[in-house]
Design a protein around this motif. Structure first.
Motif, PDB file in Angstrom:
ATOM      1  N   ILE A   1      -6.888  34.123  15.794  1.00  0.00           N
ATOM      2  CA  ILE A   1      -6.939  34.144  17.261  1.00  0.00           C
ATOM      3  C   ILE A   1      -5.916  35.128  17.801  1.00  0.00           C
ATOM      4  O   ILE A   1      -6.216  35.939  18.696  1.00  0.00           O
ATOM      5  CB  ILE A   1      -6.701  32.733  17.826  1.00  0.00           C
ATOM      6  CG1 ILE A   1      -7.905  31.835  17.546  1.00  0.00           C
ATOM      7  CG2 ILE A   1      -6.434  32.786  19.329  1.00  0.00           C
ATOM      8  CD1 ILE A   1      -7.702  30.380  17.926  1.00  0.00           C
ATOM      9  N   ALA A   2      -4.701  35.101  17.272  1.00  0.00           N
ATOM     10  CA  ALA A   2      -3.657  36.031  17.725  1.00  0.00           C
ATOM     11  C   ALA A   2      -4.058  37.476  17.460  1.00  0.00           C
ATOM     12  O   ALA A   2      -3.905  38.358  18.325  1.00  0.00           O
ATOM     13  CB  ALA A   2      -2.335  35.705  17.034  1.00  0.00           C
ATOM     14  N   LEU A   3      -4.578  37.745  16.273  1.00  0.00           N
ATOM     15  CA  LEU A   3      -5.007  39.115  15.945  1.00  0.00           C
ATOM     16  C   LEU A   3      -6.181  39.534  16.812  1.00  0.00           C
ATOM     17  O   LEU A   3      -6.294  40.717  17.212  1.00  0.00           O
ATOM     18  CB  LEU A   3      -5.385  39.200  14.471  1.00  0.00           C
ATOM     19  CG  LEU A   3      -4.251  38.985  13.461  1.00  0.00           C
ATOM     20  CD1 LEU A   3      -4.804  38.959  12.038  1.00  0.00           C
ATOM     21  CD2 LEU A   3      -3.203  40.083  13.599  1.00  0.00           C
TER      22      LEU A   3
ATOM     23  N   SER B   1      -9.649  33.861  -9.847  1.00  0.00           N
ATOM     24  CA  SER B   1      -9.635  35.140 -10.563  1.00  0.00           C
ATOM     25  C   SER B   1     -10.384  36.214  -9.782  1.00  0.00           C
ATOM     26  O   SER B   1     -11.431  35.962  -9.192  1.00  0.00           O
ATOM     27  CB  SER B   1     -10.269  34.971 -11.952  1.00  0.00           C
ATOM     28  OG  SER B   1      -9.567  34.018 -12.706  1.00  0.00           O
ATOM     29  N   ASP B   2      -9.817  37.419  -9.782  1.00  0.00           N
ATOM     30  CA  ASP B   2     -10.416  38.626  -9.183  1.00  0.00           C
ATOM     31  C   ASP B   2     -10.456  38.613  -7.665  1.00  0.00           C
ATOM     32  O   ASP B   2     -10.971  39.556  -7.048  1.00  0.00           O
ATOM     33  CB  ASP B   2     -11.838  38.860  -9.710  1.00  0.00           C
ATOM     34  CG  ASP B   2     -11.873  39.037 -11.228  1.00  0.00           C
ATOM     35  OD1 ASP B   2     -10.914  39.622 -11.764  1.00  0.00           O
ATOM     36  OD2 ASP B   2     -12.839  38.582 -11.854  1.00  0.00           O
ATOM     37  N   ALA B   3      -9.945  37.559  -7.021  1.00  0.00           N
ATOM     38  CA  ALA B   3      -9.898  37.548  -5.558  1.00  0.00           C
ATOM     39  C   ALA B   3      -8.805  38.500  -5.076  1.00  0.00           C
ATOM     40  O   ALA B   3      -7.759  38.646  -5.717  1.00  0.00           O
ATOM     41  CB  ALA B   3      -9.638  36.140  -5.041  1.00  0.00           C
ATOM     42  N   VAL B   4      -9.049  39.152  -3.949  1.00  0.00           N
ATOM     43  CA  VAL B   4      -8.072  40.079  -3.358  1.00  0.00           C
ATOM     44  C   VAL B   4      -7.284  39.313  -2.305  1.00  0.00           C
ATOM     45  O   VAL B   4      -7.815  38.950  -1.257  1.00  0.00           O
ATOM     46  CB  VAL B   4      -8.771  41.299  -2.731  1.00  0.00           C
ATOM     47  CG1 VAL B   4      -7.735  42.251  -2.139  1.00  0.00           C
ATOM     48  CG2 VAL B   4      -9.619  42.015  -3.775  1.00  0.00           C
ATOM     49  N   ILE B   5      -6.019  39.056  -2.597  1.00  0.00           N
ATOM     50  CA  ILE B   5      -5.176  38.226  -1.744  1.00  0.00           C
ATOM     51  C   ILE B   5      -3.992  39.055  -1.261  1.00  0.00           C
ATOM     52  O   ILE B   5      -3.320  39.728  -2.053  1.00  0.00           O
ATOM     53  CB  ILE B   5      -4.642  36.992  -2.510  1.00  0.00           C
ATOM     54  CG1 ILE B   5      -5.785  36.255  -3.205  1.00  0.00           C
ATOM     55  CG2 ILE B   5      -3.867  36.071  -1.573  1.00  0.00           C
ATOM     56  CD1 ILE B   5      -6.771  35.643  -2.270  1.00  0.00           C
ATOM     57  N   TYR B   6      -3.733  38.991   0.050  1.00  0.00           N
ATOM     58  CA  TYR B   6      -2.559  39.638   0.626  1.00  0.00           C
ATOM     59  C   TYR B   6      -1.665  38.572   1.252  1.00  0.00           C
ATOM     60  O   TYR B   6      -2.045  37.942   2.244  1.00  0.00           O
ATOM     61  CB  TYR B   6      -2.965  40.660   1.690  1.00  0.00           C
ATOM     62  CG  TYR B   6      -3.670  41.876   1.140  1.00  0.00           C
ATOM     63  CD1 TYR B   6      -2.960  42.895   0.506  1.00  0.00           C
ATOM     64  CD2 TYR B   6      -5.050  42.009   1.247  1.00  0.00           C
ATOM     65  CE1 TYR B   6      -3.610  44.017  -0.008  1.00  0.00           C
ATOM     66  CE2 TYR B   6      -5.709  43.125   0.742  1.00  0.00           C
ATOM     67  CZ  TYR B   6      -4.981  44.126   0.121  1.00  0.00           C
ATOM     68  OH  TYR B   6      -5.625  45.226  -0.389  1.00  0.00           O
TER      69      TYR B   6
ATOM     70  N   LEU C   1       3.560  37.312  11.548  1.00  0.00           N
ATOM     71  CA  LEU C   1       2.527  38.038  12.288  1.00  0.00           C
ATOM     72  C   LEU C   1       2.780  39.540  12.277  1.00  0.00           C
ATOM     73  O   LEU C   1       1.826  40.339  12.176  1.00  0.00           O
ATOM     74  CB  LEU C   1       2.483  37.515  13.725  1.00  0.00           C
ATOM     75  CG  LEU C   1       1.512  38.196  14.689  1.00  0.00           C
ATOM     76  CD1 LEU C   1       0.070  38.015  14.213  1.00  0.00           C
ATOM     77  CD2 LEU C   1       1.676  37.638  16.099  1.00  0.00           C
ATOM     78  N   LEU C   2       4.042  39.966  12.359  1.00  0.00           N
ATOM     79  CA  LEU C   2       4.357  41.394  12.395  1.00  0.00           C
ATOM     80  C   LEU C   2       3.933  42.096  11.107  1.00  0.00           C
ATOM     81  O   LEU C   2       3.465  43.240  11.150  1.00  0.00           O
ATOM     82  CB  LEU C   2       5.861  41.589  12.633  1.00  0.00           C
ATOM     83  CG  LEU C   2       6.350  41.321  14.062  1.00  0.00           C
ATOM     84  CD1 LEU C   2       7.877  41.412  14.126  1.00  0.00           C
ATOM     85  CD2 LEU C   2       5.712  42.307  15.040  1.00  0.00           C
ATOM     86  N   GLU C   3       4.094  41.432   9.965  1.00  0.00           N
ATOM     87  CA  GLU C   3       3.676  42.040   8.699  1.00  0.00           C
ATOM     88  C   GLU C   3       2.173  42.257   8.663  1.00  0.00           C
ATOM     89  O   GLU C   3       1.701  43.292   8.167  1.00  0.00           O
ATOM     90  CB  GLU C   3       4.101  41.153   7.528  1.00  0.00           C
ATOM     91  CG  GLU C   3       5.588  41.173   7.229  1.00  0.00           C
ATOM     92  CD  GLU C   3       5.932  40.452   5.943  1.00  0.00           C
ATOM     93  OE1 GLU C   3       7.120  40.485   5.554  1.00  0.00           O
ATOM     94  OE2 GLU C   3       5.018  39.869   5.327  1.00  0.00           O
ATOM     95  N   VAL C   4       1.406  41.311   9.196  1.00  0.00           N
ATOM     96  CA  VAL C   4      -0.046  41.469   9.225  1.00  0.00           C
ATOM     97  C   VAL C   4      -0.435  42.630  10.135  1.00  0.00           C
ATOM     98  O   VAL C   4      -1.296  43.453   9.779  1.00  0.00           O
ATOM     99  CB  VAL C   4      -0.720  40.166   9.686  1.00  0.00           C
ATOM    100  CG1 VAL C   4      -2.241  40.335   9.720  1.00  0.00           C
ATOM    101  CG2 VAL C   4      -0.343  39.011   8.771  1.00  0.00           C
ATOM    102  N   CYS C   5       0.189  42.707  11.295  1.00  0.00           N
ATOM    103  CA  CYS C   5      -0.121  43.796  12.235  1.00  0.00           C
ATOM    104  C   CYS C   5       0.260  45.156  11.646  1.00  0.00           C
ATOM    105  O   CYS C   5      -0.479  46.139  11.808  1.00  0.00           O
ATOM    106  CB  CYS C   5       0.606  43.564  13.549  1.00  0.00           C
ATOM    107  SG  CYS C   5       0.033  42.106  14.448  1.00  0.00           S
TER     108      CYS C   5
END
Length: 496
Positions: free
Chosen positions: A85-87, A150-155, A160-164
């Motif tokens: 929602i914030a993004l 396995s094999d999932a792409v996870i960040y 919030l600032l790191e995501v932006c």
């Protein structure tokens, strides 16, 4: 651009359906509306999102903000929608680019400082996100759990600032390695239990075939001690079993990454309700029987449980799953657990003790044992007695086998079962029993005599055959012999 579209996940039992988060900004008096069947914690995200954006030095648009969580007929709960929602507000107001949003899914609860707090169900959500082909941005603590897929792409992101910064391309998040190194697993050891060779033998059979057990004996004889060490002789968890178990723990927010491939051991208090055992709630969550999936459910002081509570175990013991139905929704959870129950032989506990301490009347003993129904006892494969140790046994040095030695025999027997029939012996159906548990003439005659003298039910007949099959597998025998039948029968005649 006044419209932004992002993707997140809901939780419905073990499923994690996709939720499309649409954020629209329009002219008019400033307002903030969330639609799409939001629960109370989702409605409260308005204040968390506003404070987090302002704390992070973003502009909170003084416009008419409408957030739609689609599909509209799927109830939305928890704070996991705070981050999308914030993004969405930032993208719709032009403060971050919206072009890259379709490549990701987002989930995370926002603190008023903009920090990201963990969310439950990360494993289930990540599995579905991986199937959709999108990467998943999660709070750091939840990302460690999600990396088990396995094999999932996870960040992982801390705030919030790191995501932006990642979405704008200024500072990219580091993809989490989706490999989990299993930590050494240490269980309580069977070598610590003095004596009790007969109960240990019965528990080894139960571990080999996946059978349920009830132990009866005076207090202090080691019933709880044996049960707590039982999980240490079970076969090591396979990758898919560990993932199933971890996903169920994750739904309640209880999973710890360091417990990867550790079989669960659940021991609810005897005051637990039926809902606590099978699961439930307005938004159905797993109960103790599902949290014990692929592990052990230990019910100590079995007659002290409410009889209605114990009766809810009857169907899951047979089917291996539980379906929770509510007026608006339904959830299905797996529940392949091994039931280990313990009880005293009478109200005072000392019936049959070598010191002859018991003063209970026959009526008191009958009422006490009558708290457990016949149909439930009929579904328990092995009924064993745990006798009190005498002074010389109690003071002797412990020289019993270690759990690792027993587990090697158990794993060998379980591998035989998987190679022969693709499942453990406890899960054999009627047709499979006829195929894999054939008896010779002597064994069949012995079993007929036992059925006649002990008045055994058809269910008990089939369970004796399955236990005998496990005994034969431990012995490395291809065929079930009369000795195996005789040992299996003695586990059905215990007076519990």
């Amino acid at each position: 651009m006044s419209l932004a579209v992002l993707y997140s996940r809901a939780l419905t039992g073990m499923d994690a359906p996709e939720v499309v988060v649409e954020v629209h900004l329009a002219n008019g008096l400033p307002s903030f509306t969330i639609v799409g069947l939001p629960e109370a914690e989702v409605k409260e995200s308005k204040d968390r999102v506003r404070a987090a954006l302002q704390t992070a030095q973003f502009e909170f648009p003084a416009r008419r903000i409408t957030v739609n969580l689609a599909p509209a007929d799927l109830p939305k709960e928890s704070g996991r929608y705070d981050l999308p929602i914030a993004l969405g507000i930032l993208a719709a107001s032009g403060q971050i680019p919206a072009a890259a949003l379709s490549q990701y899914e987002f989930a995370g609860e926002l603190a008023l400082t903009g920090e990201l707090r963990p969310v439950r169900g990360a494993l289930a959500m990540t599995y579905k996100s991986y199937q959709s082909g999108r990467a998943f941005i999660l709070p750091t603590d939840s990302a460690l759990e999600a990396a088990l897929v396995s094999d999932a792409v996870i960040y992982p992101a801390k705030n919030l600032l790191e995501v932006c910064a990642h979405l704008t391309g200024r500072t990219l998040l580091v993809q989490l390695d989706a490999q989990c190194q299993a930590q050494p697993i240490v269980y309580p050891d069977f070598s610590e239990v003095k004596g009790q060779s007969a109960p240990k033998r019965a528990l080894e059979i139960a571990a080999a075939g996946g059978h349920s057990v009830i132990m009866s004996g005076p207090p202090g004889t080691g019933k709880s001690m044996l049960a707590s060490r039982f999980v240490g002789i079970l076969p090591s968890m396979a990758e898919d079993e560990a993932l199933e178990s971890a996903a169920l723990q994750s739904l309640n927010g209880q999973y710890k990454v360091e417990h990867w491939k550790r079989r669960p051991f659940r021991s609810p208090h005897h005051t637990a309700s039926g809902v606590a055992l099978v699961g439930g709630g307005g938004v159905p969550r797993p109960g103790e029987i599902s949290l014990a999936h692929r592990g052990v459910l230990f019910l100590d002081e079995l007659p002290e449980f409410d009889r209605k509570v114990l009766e809810v175990l009857r169907e899951p013991l047979e089917s291996g799953h539980i379906t929770i139905s509510r007026a608006a929704r339904q959830a299905d959870f797996p529940a392949q657990f091994q039931l280990i129950a313990a009880m005293n032989p009478c109200p005072c506990g000392y019936l049959g003790h070598f010191n002859n301490k018991c003063r209970c009347t026959p009526d008191q003993v009958a009422r006490y044992k009558g708290k457990i129904s016949g149909p439930l006892l009929d579904r328990i494969d092995l009924h064993i007695e745990v006798a009190a140790l005498k002074e010389d046994e109690l003071t002797a040095a412990a020289d019993a086998e270690a759990s690792d030695v027993i587990r090697l025999r158990v794993e060998k027997a379980r591998n035989l079962q998987l190679a022969r029939q693709g499942k453990a012996n406890f899960a054999l159906g009627t047709a499979e029993i006829e195929m894999h548990c054939q008896l010779d003439a002597a064994g069949l005659a012995l079993l007929k005599t036992a059925i006649s003298r002990l008045n055994l039910s058809a269910r008990a007949y089939h369970r004796i055959l399955k236990v005998a099959r496990s005994i034969a597998d431990l012995a490395g025998e291809v065929e079930i012999k009369p000795a195996h039948i005789a040992e299996a029968v003695q586990y059905r005649r215990g007076d519990v």
